[in-house]
Scaffold this motif. Structure first.
Motif, PDB file in Angstrom:
ATOM      1  N   SER A   1       0.683  -1.057   0.071  1.00 32.38           N
ATOM      2  CA  SER A   1       0.087  -0.109  -0.159  1.00 32.38           C
ATOM      3  C   SER A   1       1.093   1.123   0.088  1.00 32.38           C
ATOM      4  O   SER A   1       1.795   1.280   0.707  1.00 32.38           O
ATOM      5  N   LEU A   2       0.506   2.200  -0.766  1.00 29.82           N
ATOM      6  CA  LEU A   2       1.343   3.312  -1.049  1.00 29.82           C
ATOM      7  C   LEU A   2       0.639   4.750  -0.570  1.00 29.82           C
ATOM      8  O   LEU A   2      -0.773   4.734  -1.264  1.00 29.82           O
TER       9      LEU A   2
ATOM     10  N   TYR B   1      -2.439   5.483   5.289  1.00 30.64           N
ATOM     11  CA  TYR B   1      -3.406   5.100   5.861  1.00 30.64           C
ATOM     12  C   TYR B   1      -4.851   4.939   5.124  1.00 30.64           C
ATOM     13  O   TYR B   1      -5.457   4.012   5.144  1.00 30.64           O
ATOM     14  N   ARG B   2      -4.889   6.024   4.503  1.00 30.23           N
ATOM     15  CA  ARG B   2      -6.199   5.917   3.308  1.00 30.23           C
ATOM     16  C   ARG B   2      -5.890   4.774   2.518  1.00 30.23           C
ATOM     17  O   ARG B   2      -7.013   4.150   1.918  1.00 30.23           O
ATOM     18  N   ALA B   3      -4.932   4.670   1.884  1.00 28.60           N
ATOM     19  CA  ALA B   3      -4.731   3.497   0.806  1.00 28.60           C
ATOM     20  C   ALA B   3      -5.029   2.015   1.595  1.00 28.60           C
ATOM     21  O   ALA B   3      -5.455   1.126   1.177  1.00 28.60           O
ATOM     22  N   LYS B   4      -4.561   1.979   3.082  1.00 32.88           N
ATOM     23  CA  LYS B   4      -4.831   0.644   3.475  1.00 32.88           C
ATOM     24  C   LYS B   4      -6.368   0.767   3.889  1.00 32.88           C
ATOM     25  O   LYS B   4      -6.820  -0.609   3.660  1.00 32.88           O
ATOM     26  N   GLU B   5      -6.883   1.670   4.250  1.00 32.41           N
ATOM     27  CA  GLU B   5      -8.430   1.493   4.416  1.00 32.41           C
ATOM     28  C   GLU B   5      -9.150   1.498   3.327  1.00 32.41           C
ATOM     29  O   GLU B   5     -10.202   0.883   3.198  1.00 32.41           O
ATOM     30  N   SER B   6      -8.504   1.805   2.047  1.00 32.70           N
ATOM     31  CA  SER B   6      -9.149   1.417   0.728  1.00 32.70           C
ATOM     32  C   SER B   6      -9.069  -0.121   0.372  1.00 32.70           C
ATOM     33  O   SER B   6      -9.354  -0.270  -0.683  1.00 32.70           O
ATOM     34  N   GLY B   7      -8.414  -0.949   1.038  1.00 37.70           N
ATOM     35  CA  GLY B   7      -8.302  -2.306   0.656  1.00 37.70           C
ATOM     36  C   GLY B   7      -6.978  -2.832   0.355  1.00 37.70           C
ATOM     37  O   GLY B   7      -6.753  -3.872  -0.027  1.00 37.70           O
ATOM     38  N   ARG B   8      -5.984  -1.941   0.809  1.00 37.81           N
ATOM     39  CA  ARG B   8      -4.679  -2.441   0.552  1.00 37.81           C
ATOM     40  C   ARG B   8      -4.317  -2.845  -1.054  1.00 37.81           C
ATOM     41  O   ARG B   8      -5.064  -2.710  -1.803  1.00 37.81           O
ATOM     42  N   ASN B   9      -3.047  -2.917  -1.290  1.00 39.59           N
ATOM     43  CA  ASN B   9      -2.585  -2.960  -2.682  1.00 39.59           C
ATOM     44  C   ASN B   9      -3.096  -1.981  -3.531  1.00 39.59           C
ATOM     45  O   ASN B   9      -3.431  -1.943  -4.853  1.00 39.59           O
TER      46      ASN B   9
END
Length: 807
Positions: A496-497, A521-529
């Motif tokens: 996640s970036l 953190y927003r990328a992780k909350e969006s489902g990762r990768n």
């Protein structure tokens, strides 16, 4: 010759030479024998292995056909070799099939002892008997060597060598003794007699009657004569020689280079360290100019420094000396002094390469990561500050970027496969992503599994800069998705970036790093990768996440959670157990869904502590209900176990301790694990699952059908029950695909003798349809909502009609 043999040095030397010759001959022969034994052992091993290979197939076929007569003929033929003592063939169960051995032969006990000593490590030769067509594991062939016979052959071979060596060495010792006498002893006797009568300024005469009148040991008389002479000479010279030798020794053995210059800056003395340092040889006679050491070197010329140097005022300078293309950093201490009217300059020269390397190592430790050798957080922060300074000097917009990267599920991989494999994976990622960098970029490891990229200049146009940073992020994610080799494992990971663009309008490096972290953190909350670019509105989400983490730490520390229990029933509407579900009621936000705080707990490392609390609380409650007679022995308490908690090395000891602590029958406990957990390390998971089953604890696969590996590994899993995920049950009546999935799961479980429980049963229609599909265990709102312990007992246990009337 008039030699007194009782005191003769010649006889002493001759006797000692003969003794040494005999000893050395014996030692040499012994070493040859030992080496021969070693070589013969290798040859024996090779012979026996070849013999095993020859008889392997016929013996395998004989065992396969149960033809003991043919097998006996085969092994009897082996005993034609006297080097074999015993042969036996066992079948695949370990029972004797055929065997034979040499008839008892009287063997000398001493020979047997020697054989056991020298050939003690000679093994029994054993080979597995196996037929390829048809494939059949026939058993084992074992051959025991006859060690005494083998050693006897070695001894016979080396007796002649021993005798030859001994004769040769005795003859050589005799020749050496006679040569020694005529070349050493005889001249020493003449020299001793001459020295005893020598006078000052007189030539050295040799008396003719020396051999007739000499009565003393040669070396003894020589020692007495030289002692008299040296006593006369050493009296005057001993003190001077001692002082001179002491000074030379200190200079010669000094670790630092020492050069002594005269008033013309010519070298008059140089120790070994200095000559080795400058790769030159200083003439002992004559003068060598100091400039001759560095004619074509960038080493500073010291003429001005030496001329300006004052007497008795030391000076330290640093310089770099170049020799054969190699630069050597030096520290030079200069001292000028006046000795007996002559001005001399002393140079103490020290190679400071190791010191500078140590300083460079300390710098590397301070600014580079020890695992991946990438720059660390401090290095990137310093480079970010430098980038901001350069931007402030520019008048036109110039956009730079910082990208944070986090490896998805790295903690699970690290916990399950070990930190060594985790470190290898980090190095593999670092090596692969380094290939994507351009010259001006900085790629750093921020800590753990978090990396960062600094792009000092990405584009002057903001829209194009956004496109460029997104394209770069996509290339990073693609590279991360490639299979990584970490030790013996092939690991699949994603990343996640989160990134942010900035120019000279930004306030500080801390703000930029925080924005990149927020986007991550927003990328992780969006489902990762995935990749997220920082927007202003993300800050509120980041702050909320931070508040969640703080509140979760507080709740974990003060045990502010509760356990609710939801009934599980069978097709006859009878209670078969309950599932323990964690609930958290925050003082400000009220009830917070487990789907919201459990992923956060897993990410920040609190899930193990929370899982321990859930297990302890659920078992404690079951123990109380059993004691009060409100829980039946055949009911199960289902307890969810996080993949991270399950992969912990201390999970099994903790489970054993909790079961013993609360004295709960293991048959009352049902641990629910997710099928995705098996993707990380199936072998380790299977080992733990079998250990849990050995305790008597039940195992269930939760959310079945949402993972990837269940169908492949289901037959090997020691599980009791599958829980069909509620996402399939919810649309069971309207979606034919979901109905087909449920039907397939039930049929497959039935074939494997595994029970099935459907989650999310909310209506009578769902209930009836599941029964038609032969699913006979249920859980859902139709049967009851999760309730606190007292309400659960009141609603589903104390009043048995309550449950039945609600159906």
């Amino acid at each position: 010759m008039g030699v007194v043999f009782s005191k003769s040095l010649f006889l002493k030397q001759a006797a000692l030479t003969l003794v040494l010759a005999i000893v050395l001959s014996l030692v040499s022969s012994a070493l040859q024998f030992i080496e021969s034994v070693r070589f013969q052992k290798e040859q024996i091993n090779q012979n026996f292995e070849e013999l095993l290979a020859v008889v392997e197939r016929p013996l395998s076929e004989a065992v396969f056909r149960l033809d003991t007569e043919f097998a006996q003929q085969q092994i009897d033929s082996l005993l034609l070799s006297p080097s074999i003592a015993h042969v036996e063939v066992r079948d695949d169960t370990g029972k004797f099939f055929v065997q034979t051995e040499l008839p008892d032969v009287t063997v000398d006990s001493m020979s047997q002892t020697f054989a056991e000593y020298f050939l003690s490590d000679l093994p029994e030769y054993r080979r597995q008997l196996h037929l390829l067509e048809p494939s059949f594991q026939a058993g084992y062939l074992t051959i025991l060597p006859e060690k005494a016979y083998l050693l006897e052959g070695i001894f016979h071979k080396h007796l002649s060598i021993l005798f030859y060596n001994l004769c040769k060495d005795l003859l050589l010792a005799s020749l050496i003794s006679f040569v020694f006498y005529f070349l050493v002893t005889f001249p020493l006797m003449r020299l001793t007699e001459s020295l005893s009568s020598i006078k000052r300024n007189e030539e050295l005469p040799l008396p003719k009657s020396f051999y007739r009148h000499h009565q003393n040991d040669e070396l003894g008389n020589l020692h007495k004569t030289f002692s008299l002479l040296l006593t006369k000479l050493n009296t005057a010279l001993s003190d001077l020689e001692r002082s001179d030798s002491h000074t030379k020794a200190m200079i010669e053995h000094a670790a630092d280079g020492i050069l002594l210059l005269d008033q013309h800056n010519d070298i008059i003395l140089a120790n070994t360290a200095a000559q080795g340092m400058f790769k030159c040889s200083i003439k002992k006679k004559g003068m060598t100019p100091l400039d001759a050491l560095h004619p074509s070197s960038p080493w500073p010329v010291f003429s001005d420094i030496l001329n300006d140097l004052k007497i008795e005022e030391p000076l330290t300078v640093e310089a770099t000396y170049q020799c054969s293309g190699i630069e050597i950093p030096l520290e030079i201490r200069l001292v000028k002094y006046c000795l007996q009217g002559n001005v001399e300059t002393l140079l103490l020269i020290r190679d400071v390469t190791e010191r500078q390397e140590a300083e460079a190592h300390i710098h590397h430790l301070a600014y580079y990561d020890a695992v991946t050798s990438l720059p660390n957080r401090q290095f990137l922060s310093n480079q970010l500050v430098t980038t901001l300074k350069h931007q402030h000097k520019k008048t036109s917009p110039c956009y730079s970027a910082v990208i944070f990267m986090d490896l998805d599920r790295f903690k699970t991989i690290n916990d399950s496969l070990g930190h060594g494999i985790g470190d290898q994976l980090l190095r593999s990622v670092a090596s692969q992503l380094s290939n994507l960098l351009e010259e001006s970029m900085v790629f750093a490891r921020m800590g753990g599994d978090e990396f960062a990229f600094l792009i000092p200049h990405i584009n002057d146009n903001y829209e194009q800069a956004e496109r460029d940073i997104s394209a770069f992020a996509n290339s990073i994610m693609y590279a991360c998705q490639q299979v990584k080799k970490a030790g013996p494992h092939e690991v699949h990971i994603t990343a996640s970036l989160g990134g942010t663009l900035f120019n000279n309008d930004k306030e500080s490096a801390e703000v930029i790093l925080k924005q990149a972290d927020t986007a991550l953190y927003r990328a992780k909350e969006s489902g990762r990768n995935t990749f997220a670019l920082y927007r202003e509105e993300m800050q509120a989400i980041s702050d909320a996440r931070l508040q969640m983490e703080k509140a979760l730490h507080h709740a974990t520390e003060f045990k502010l959670f509760e356990l609710y229990y939801q009934p599980q029933v069978n097709a006859q509407n009878g209670l078969i157990g309950a599932e323990a579900l964690i609930r958290w009621k925050d003082s400000e936000r009220g009830f917070i869904s487990p789907a919201e705080f459990i992923p956060v707990a897993e990410e920040i490392g609190l899930i193990v502590e929370i899982g321990h609390w859930v297990l302890n609380e659920a078992l404690s409650q079951v123990a109380v209900w059993l004691k009060e007679g409100k829980w039946q022995a055949d009911w199960r308490m289902s307890i969810n176990v996080s993949p991270i908690q399950f992969q912990q090395a201390g999970f099994l000891p903790m489970l054993t301790e909790q079961l013993a602590k609360h004295d709960v029958p293991t048959s009352c406990v049902d641990l629910e694990i997710t099928e995705n957990m098996l993707l990380n390390d199936l072998s380790s998971s299977l080992e733990k699952m079998h250990a849990i089953k050995d305790m008597g604890v039940h195992l269930s696969i939760d959310d079945f059908g949402t993972g990837y590996s269940s169908l492949k590994y289901l037959k090997s899993l020691p599980i009791d029950r599958l829980k069909i995920d509620q996402s399939f049950v919810r649309d069971l009546l309207t979606d034919e695909s979901d109905e087909a999935i449920v039907y397939a799961v039930v049929a497959m479980a039935k074939a494997l003798n595994i029970s099935v429980l459907a989650e999310g049963v909310e209506t009578l229609e769902h209930y009836d349809r599941l029964k038609e599909l032969e699913c006979f265990y249920y859980q859902g709102y139709y049967f009851g909502h999760p309730l606190p312990p007292k309400d659960f007992i009141k609603s589903f246990v104390q009043d048995s009609n309550t449950l039945n009337s609600s159906l």
